[in-house]
Design a protein around this motif. Sequence first.
Motif, PDB file in Angstrom:
ATOM      1  N   GLN A 189       0.823  -1.203   0.000  1.00  6.48           N
ATOM      2  CA  GLN A 189       0.000   0.000   0.000  1.00  6.48           C
ATOM      3  C   GLN A 189       0.859   1.255   0.000  1.00  6.48           C
ATOM      4  O   GLN A 189       0.490   2.270  -0.607  1.00  6.48           O
ATOM      5  CB  GLN A 189      -0.939  -0.019   1.210  1.00  6.48           C
ATOM      6  CG  GLN A 189      -2.021  -1.089   1.116  1.00  6.48           C
ATOM      7  CD  GLN A 189      -2.768  -1.300   2.421  1.00  6.48           C
ATOM      8  OE1 GLN A 189      -2.422  -0.722   3.453  1.00  6.48           O
ATOM      9  NE2 GLN A 189      -3.796  -2.138   2.394  1.00  6.48           N
ATOM     10  N   GLY A 192       1.615   2.096  -3.470  1.00  9.20           N
ATOM     11  CA  GLY A 192       0.481   2.434  -4.316  1.00  9.20           C
ATOM     12  C   GLY A 192      -0.173   1.269  -5.011  1.00  9.20           C
ATOM     13  O   GLY A 192      -0.941   1.464  -5.962  1.00  9.20           O
ATOM     14  N   GLN A 194      -2.933  -1.335  -5.732  1.00  9.59           N
ATOM     15  CA  GLN A 194      -4.376  -1.251  -5.539  1.00  9.59           C
ATOM     16  C   GLN A 194      -4.997  -2.650  -5.609  1.00  9.59           C
ATOM     17  O   GLN A 194      -4.579  -3.486  -6.412  1.00  9.59           O
ATOM     18  CB  GLN A 194      -5.006  -0.377  -6.632  1.00  9.59           C
ATOM     19  CG  GLN A 194      -4.467   1.047  -6.675  1.00  9.59           C
ATOM     20  CD  GLN A 194      -4.839   1.849  -5.440  1.00  9.59           C
ATOM     21  OE1 GLN A 194      -5.978   1.768  -4.964  1.00  9.59           O
ATOM     22  NE2 GLN A 194      -3.900   2.631  -4.929  1.00  9.59           N
ATOM     23  N   LYS A 195      -5.990  -2.902  -4.767  1.00 11.88           N
ATOM     24  CA  LYS A 195      -6.689  -4.183  -4.798  1.00 11.88           C
ATOM     25  C   LYS A 195      -7.543  -4.244  -6.054  1.00 11.88           C
ATOM     26  O   LYS A 195      -8.362  -3.364  -6.306  1.00 11.88           O
ATOM     27  CB  LYS A 195      -7.558  -4.359  -3.554  1.00 11.88           C
ATOM     28  CG  LYS A 195      -8.216  -5.737  -3.482  1.00 11.88           C
ATOM     29  CD  LYS A 195      -8.963  -5.930  -2.183  1.00 11.88           C
ATOM     30  CE  LYS A 195     -10.240  -5.125  -2.161  1.00 11.88           C
ATOM     31  NZ  LYS A 195     -11.086  -5.434  -0.983  1.00 11.88           N
ATOM     32  N   THR A 196      -7.323  -5.286  -6.850  1.00 17.44           N
ATOM     33  CA  THR A 196      -8.076  -5.439  -8.096  1.00 17.44           C
ATOM     34  C   THR A 196      -8.974  -6.673  -8.072  1.00 17.44           C
ATOM     35  O   THR A 196      -9.628  -6.977  -9.064  1.00 17.44           O
ATOM     36  CB  THR A 196      -7.111  -5.526  -9.296  1.00 17.44           C
ATOM     37  OG1 THR A 196      -6.121  -6.537  -9.044  1.00 17.44           O
ATOM     38  CG2 THR A 196      -6.415  -4.194  -9.514  1.00 17.44           C
ATOM     39  N   LEU A 213      -3.409  -7.748  -6.059  1.00 10.69           N
ATOM     40  CA  LEU A 213      -3.017  -6.345  -6.064  1.00 10.69           C
ATOM     41  C   LEU A 213      -2.303  -6.002  -7.368  1.00 10.69           C
ATOM     42  O   LEU A 213      -1.580  -6.831  -7.932  1.00 10.69           O
ATOM     43  CB  LEU A 213      -2.099  -6.036  -4.879  1.00 10.69           C
ATOM     44  CG  LEU A 213      -2.609  -6.392  -3.479  1.00 10.69           C
ATOM     45  CD1 LEU A 213      -1.575  -6.006  -2.429  1.00 10.69           C
ATOM     46  CD2 LEU A 213      -3.932  -5.712  -3.189  1.00 10.69           C
ATOM     47  N   TYR A 215      -0.056  -2.767  -9.402  1.00  8.06           N
ATOM     48  CA  TYR A 215       0.565  -1.443  -9.461  1.00  8.06           C
ATOM     49  C   TYR A 215       0.723  -1.078 -10.930  1.00  8.06           C
ATOM     50  O   TYR A 215       1.364  -1.811 -11.688  1.00  8.06           O
ATOM     51  CB  TYR A 215       1.930  -1.428  -8.770  1.00  8.06           C
ATOM     52  CG  TYR A 215       2.607  -0.080  -8.895  1.00  8.06           C
ATOM     53  CD1 TYR A 215       2.285   0.946  -8.031  1.00  8.06           C
ATOM     54  CD2 TYR A 215       3.522   0.172  -9.917  1.00  8.06           C
ATOM     55  CE1 TYR A 215       2.861   2.201  -8.161  1.00  8.06           C
ATOM     56  CE2 TYR A 215       4.106   1.422 -10.049  1.00  8.06           C
ATOM     57  CZ  TYR A 215       3.767   2.429  -9.177  1.00  8.06           C
ATOM     58  OH  TYR A 215       4.330   3.671  -9.319  1.00  8.06           O
ATOM     59  N   PRO A 234       0.631   5.941  -8.222  1.00  9.51           N
ATOM     60  CA  PRO A 234      -0.121   5.222  -9.236  1.00  9.51           C
ATOM     61  C   PRO A 234      -0.799   6.186 -10.208  1.00  9.51           C
ATOM     62  O   PRO A 234      -1.054   7.335  -9.866  1.00  9.51           O
ATOM     63  CB  PRO A 234      -1.178   4.461  -8.422  1.00  9.51           C
ATOM     64  CG  PRO A 234      -1.331   5.268  -7.186  1.00  9.51           C
ATOM     65  CD  PRO A 234       0.008   5.860  -6.904  1.00  9.51           C
ATOM     66  N   SER A 236      -3.638   8.018 -12.074  1.00 12.55           N
ATOM     67  CA  SER A 236      -5.003   8.330 -11.690  1.00 12.55           C
ATOM     68  C   SER A 236      -5.954   7.712 -12.700  1.00 12.55           C
ATOM     69  O   SER A 236      -5.758   7.832 -13.916  1.00 12.55           O
ATOM     70  CB  SER A 236      -5.191   9.854 -11.665  1.00 12.55           C
ATOM     71  OG  SER A 236      -4.334  10.438 -10.705  1.00 12.55           O
TER      72      SER A 236
END
Length: 237
Positions: A189, A192, A194-196, A213, A215, A234, A236
């Motif tokens: 985390q 950066g 992100q949980k996908t 996850l 990146y 990450p 946007s």
Amino acid sequence: MAPYCIRKYQEKDRKWVLGSFSHLVTEHIPATFCCVLKLPRTLVLLLGGPLALFLISGSWVLALMASASLLGALWFLAKYPWAQFEARCLRTDLSDITKSYFSESGSCFWVAESEGQLVGMVGALPSKKPTLQKVQLELLHLFVALEHRGQGIAKALVRTVLQFAHDQGYSEVVLTTSIVQCSALVIYQHFGFQKTGFSSEGFRLCALPVLHLTYRLPSAQVSQTLEQGESPRPISL
């Protein structure tokens, strides 16, 4: 804090890497066991089963023996998926680390060394999905020896993978982890990730969520931020 360096894996590192991987797997079993104990169905079984046996037999000894047997079964339940995971890795990428990670470009395995001792490791392989092999790099087997944690080595290893992914032209770094790997989640985390998605791959019996996850590498900013020791931002969405 002792200085450390990160270098590519050599065949002489094999024994330490395999021993550390086994330790990495083993250290997650107690946390998984605790998660199993907190499940509502587990609490009902642990409390209701021995109580019902006592009411039927009138023997506290049998009830206590039943409780001990149930706890043993639950420990096996928590250990089993990790044992399966370890066996699978030892059959596949860790069976021949040099061949798996260095036979082709786009993959690599690193170790961290401090004062002549190995203290950490991480690997990176292209995605197993044919359509994503040139897009996604998978981060694998992040580990730092217990006595060397909290010194920034794990972050340095992750940073090494991100830099490698950028240099090799990947657009994403992906990984799979579980909710019991709390310290690793904090690190991911920080960078950066992100949980996908999530699943229960191999952990259905103990109802342990497995997190996926991702990146997404920025096209131009990653090199500068990595060189400065900052966490890349990450893209946007």
